[in-house]
Design an enzyme around this catalytic site. Sequence first.
Site, PDB file in Angstrom:
ATOM      1  N   GLY A 346       0.820  -1.225   0.000  1.00 22.99           N
ATOM      2  CA  GLY A 346       0.000   0.000   0.000  1.00 22.99           C
ATOM      3  C   GLY A 346       0.841   1.255   0.000  1.00 22.99           C
ATOM      4  N   GLU A 369      12.287   6.665 -28.288  1.00 23.46           N
ATOM      5  CA  GLU A 369      13.422   6.159 -29.092  1.00 23.46           C
ATOM      6  C   GLU A 369      13.160   4.784 -29.702  1.00 23.46           C
ATOM      7  OE1 GLU A 369      17.146   8.380 -27.088  1.00 23.46           O
ATOM      8  OE2 GLU A 369      17.548   7.057 -28.738  1.00 23.46           O
ATOM      9  N   GLN A 373       8.126  -2.746 -29.375  1.00 24.03           N
ATOM     10  CA  GLN A 373       7.701  -3.500 -30.563  1.00 24.03           C
ATOM     11  C   GLN A 373       8.584  -3.148 -31.763  1.00 24.03           C
ATOM     12  OE1 GLN A 373       5.596  -1.983 -28.296  1.00 24.03           O
ATOM     13  NE2 GLN A 373       5.135  -3.982 -27.428  1.00 24.03           N
TER      14      GLN A 373
HETATM   15  N1  CAA Z   1      21.417   2.167 -40.630  1.00 26.04           N
HETATM   16  C1  CAA Z   1      21.496   2.475 -41.938  1.00 26.04           C
HETATM   17  N2  CAA Z   1      20.487   2.315 -42.818  1.00 26.04           N
HETATM   18  C2  CAA Z   1      19.341   1.821 -42.341  1.00 26.04           C
HETATM   19  C3  CAA Z   1      19.167   1.458 -40.995  1.00 26.04           C
HETATM   20  C4  CAA Z   1      20.270   1.645 -40.122  1.00 26.04           C
HETATM   21  N3  CAA Z   1      20.195   1.337 -38.840  1.00 26.04           N
HETATM   22  N4  CAA Z   1      17.913   0.980 -40.816  1.00 26.04           N
HETATM   23  C5  CAA Z   1      17.315   1.017 -42.015  1.00 26.04           C
HETATM   24  N5  CAA Z   1      18.176   1.518 -42.941  1.00 26.04           N
HETATM   25  C6  CAA Z   1      17.921   1.680 -44.374  1.00 26.04           C
HETATM   26  C7  CAA Z   1      17.518   0.351 -44.991  1.00 26.04           C
HETATM   27  O1  CAA Z   1      18.659  -0.376 -45.356  1.00 26.04           O
HETATM   28  C8  CAA Z   1      16.694   0.794 -46.171  1.00 26.04           C
HETATM   29  O2  CAA Z   1      17.591   1.202 -47.190  1.00 26.04           O
HETATM   30  P1  CAA Z   1      17.121   1.326 -48.739  1.00 26.04           P
HETATM   31  O3  CAA Z   1      16.475   2.654 -48.876  1.00 26.04           O
HETATM   32  O4  CAA Z   1      18.423   1.242 -49.467  1.00 26.04           O
HETATM   33  O5  CAA Z   1      16.197   0.172 -49.000  1.00 26.04           O
HETATM   34  C9  CAA Z   1      15.989   2.021 -45.659  1.00 26.04           C
HETATM   35  O6  CAA Z   1      16.792   2.511 -44.574  1.00 26.04           O
HETATM   36  C10 CAA Z   1      14.570   1.737 -45.173  1.00 26.04           C
HETATM   37  O7  CAA Z   1      14.623   0.749 -44.188  1.00 26.04           O
HETATM   38  P2  CAA Z   1      13.358  -0.115 -43.792  1.00 26.04           P
HETATM   39  O8  CAA Z   1      12.762  -0.719 -45.023  1.00 26.04           O
HETATM   40  O9  CAA Z   1      13.767  -1.048 -42.704  1.00 26.04           O
HETATM   41  O10 CAA Z   1      12.363   1.025 -43.275  1.00 26.04           O
HETATM   42  P3  CAA Z   1      10.936   0.954 -42.576  1.00 26.04           P
HETATM   43  O11 CAA Z   1      10.112   2.027 -43.155  1.00 26.04           O
HETATM   44  O12 CAA Z   1      10.423  -0.434 -42.545  1.00 26.04           O
HETATM   45  O13 CAA Z   1      11.245   1.448 -41.079  1.00 26.04           O
HETATM   46  C11 CAA Z   1      11.894   1.231 -38.766  1.00 26.04           C
HETATM   47  C12 CAA Z   1      12.185   0.911 -40.251  1.00 26.04           C
HETATM   48  C13 CAA Z   1      12.960   0.465 -37.999  1.00 26.04           C
HETATM   49  C14 CAA Z   1      10.531   0.791 -38.311  1.00 26.04           C
HETATM   50  C15 CAA Z   1      12.087   2.742 -38.548  1.00 26.04           C
HETATM   51  O14 CAA Z   1      11.051   3.476 -39.148  1.00 26.04           O
HETATM   52  C16 CAA Z   1      12.179   3.106 -37.063  1.00 26.04           C
HETATM   53  O15 CAA Z   1      13.244   3.020 -36.462  1.00 26.04           O
HETATM   54  N6  CAA Z   1      11.060   3.546 -36.435  1.00 26.04           N
HETATM   55  C17 CAA Z   1      11.071   3.981 -35.040  1.00 26.04           C
HETATM   56  C18 CAA Z   1      11.441   5.426 -34.969  1.00 26.04           C
HETATM   57  C19 CAA Z   1      11.896   5.861 -33.640  1.00 26.04           C
HETATM   58  O16 CAA Z   1      12.752   5.250 -32.994  1.00 26.04           O
HETATM   59  N7  CAA Z   1      11.371   7.007 -33.193  1.00 26.04           N
HETATM   60  C20 CAA Z   1      11.758   7.584 -31.954  1.00 26.04           C
HETATM   61  C21 CAA Z   1      12.031   9.046 -32.150  1.00 26.04           C
HETATM   62  S1  CAA Z   1      13.289   9.667 -31.161  1.00 26.04           S
HETATM   63  C22 CAA Z   1      12.720   9.835 -29.592  1.00 26.04           C
HETATM   64  O17 CAA Z   1      11.771   9.287 -29.155  1.00 26.04           O
HETATM   65  C23 CAA Z   1      13.624  10.601 -28.793  1.00 26.04           C
HETATM   66  C24 CAA Z   1      13.202  11.348 -27.631  1.00 26.04           C
HETATM   67  O18 CAA Z   1      12.636  12.425 -27.727  1.00 26.04           O
HETATM   68  C25 CAA Z   1      13.705  10.895 -26.342  1.00 26.04           C
END
Ligand code: CAA
Length: 388
Positions: A346, A369, A373
């Site tokens: 509690g 960040e 998921q």
């Molecule tokens: N390094 C280099 N290149 C990368 C990469 C990496 N880590 N990850 C992906 N890429 C490249 C891929 O190779 C791909 O290249 P091409 O264009 O040559 O094909 C391109 O990027 C696209 O990649 P995906 O097909 O994997 O892209 P997607 O649309 O499926 O998205 C995702 C990937 C991982 C879901 C991404 O959108 C993501 O990280 N989303 C989450 C965003 C996030 O973390 N937001 C938080 C914001 S910051 C915050 O919260 C801070 C705060 O204030 C505290």
Amino acid sequence: GVAGGVSFALTGEQRELRALAREFAEKEIRPKAAEYDEGQIHPADIIAKAHEIGLMNLHLPEPLGGPALPCFDGMLVGEELNVGCSGIGTSIGANGLAAGPILVAGSEEQQKEWLGPLVEEPILGCFGLTEPGAGSDVSGIQTTAVRRGDEYVINGAKMFITNAGPASWMVCFASTDRSRGHRGLSAFVVPMDTPGVTIEKHLDKMGQRATDTSAVAFQDVVVPAKNRLGAEGEGFKIAMQTLDFTRPGTAIGAVGVAQAAYELAVEYAKERVQFGTPIAMNQGVSFLVADMATEIEAARLLTWQAAWMIDQGRGRGATLYSSFAKRFAADTAMKVTTDAVQVFGGYGYMKEYPVEKLMRDAKLFQIYEGTSQIQRLVIAKEIFLPKG
Ligand code: CAA
């Protein structure tokens, strides 16, 4: 696996750095944590002190006057600051995220212009990726930047931006070519006092309330073309490469919150007497605490491993470990803080005791960040569709 044979024995300097951060957390952060949380107070005074004694901007390179410490050393500082208070810890640490794109893609001149001053003064930057309609799906960004001669005109909105209120500038991600999806995104440094930039709202959060989190509007905001980081279309990659090396910093914040909850639970379990004995004598309680200790250590080691891989320049290998660490540490912090409230019973549910704040603070680590998921999505992509 990749970890084979790595020693994480700390050097004398690393121990001193950690002790400095621990003392700072105890003397400067802890005493103000509850008040700043309750009042949603931006900790400008604590940031200034952290800056003065060298607990900020640890990764800035030597040519800019920075201490150029490895990512690993940042883990030692980050954990202690977040043991003190993760709202305040995030306020101090978020400069790493803001500076990230400039370190990844900025020219020498851009680094000097925007990062040089951070060494001299406790100036804050912010990272403008998320929008009201584009959080996990970065390629869905709606903000546009239209080229007009030697300038760009930016229109749109950003959401949940850490430190946007007090920041001097934002790295703003915007689309320069809507037809190209993620390949049409570009990154710009936008001074926050540019006409047309408005803080719409300081958001009212469940936890980490000492951190400013704001909604920002851009209306016909004009920035010189020289403020673009990298080439047009490189924005998505710049954002991903930044998050690759900042996610361990978030993971270690979660470890800090879990560690704080664990320490409080151990003390309380030794003192609280029920049925004639301290509750620590009950396995129902002591096994909870045993799991806390085990999982915190696992989260810490996984995070140190990710930081170590970044320092070794392991590229996409570090992407995988950063997501391992961020996912596991965030979920561990949520579990450990929830169990800590349980140990306190509690009293734990009451604002008078410190563990309910830790449970509220922990939740955010599963969201910002990249949600837990999204980390699994990154991990699964690295497993099934590796890019080298
Ligand atoms: N390094 C280099 N290149 C990368 C990469 C990496 N880590 N990850 C992906 N890429 C490249 C891929 O190779 C791909 O290249 P091409 O264009 O040559 O094909 C391109 O990027 C696209 O990649 P995906 O097909 O994997 O892209 P997607 O649309 O499926 O998205 C995702 C990937 C991982 C879901 C991404 O959108 C993501 O990280 N989303 C989450 C965003 C996030 O973390 N937001 C938080 C914001 S910051 C915050 O919260 C801070 C705060 O204030 C505290």
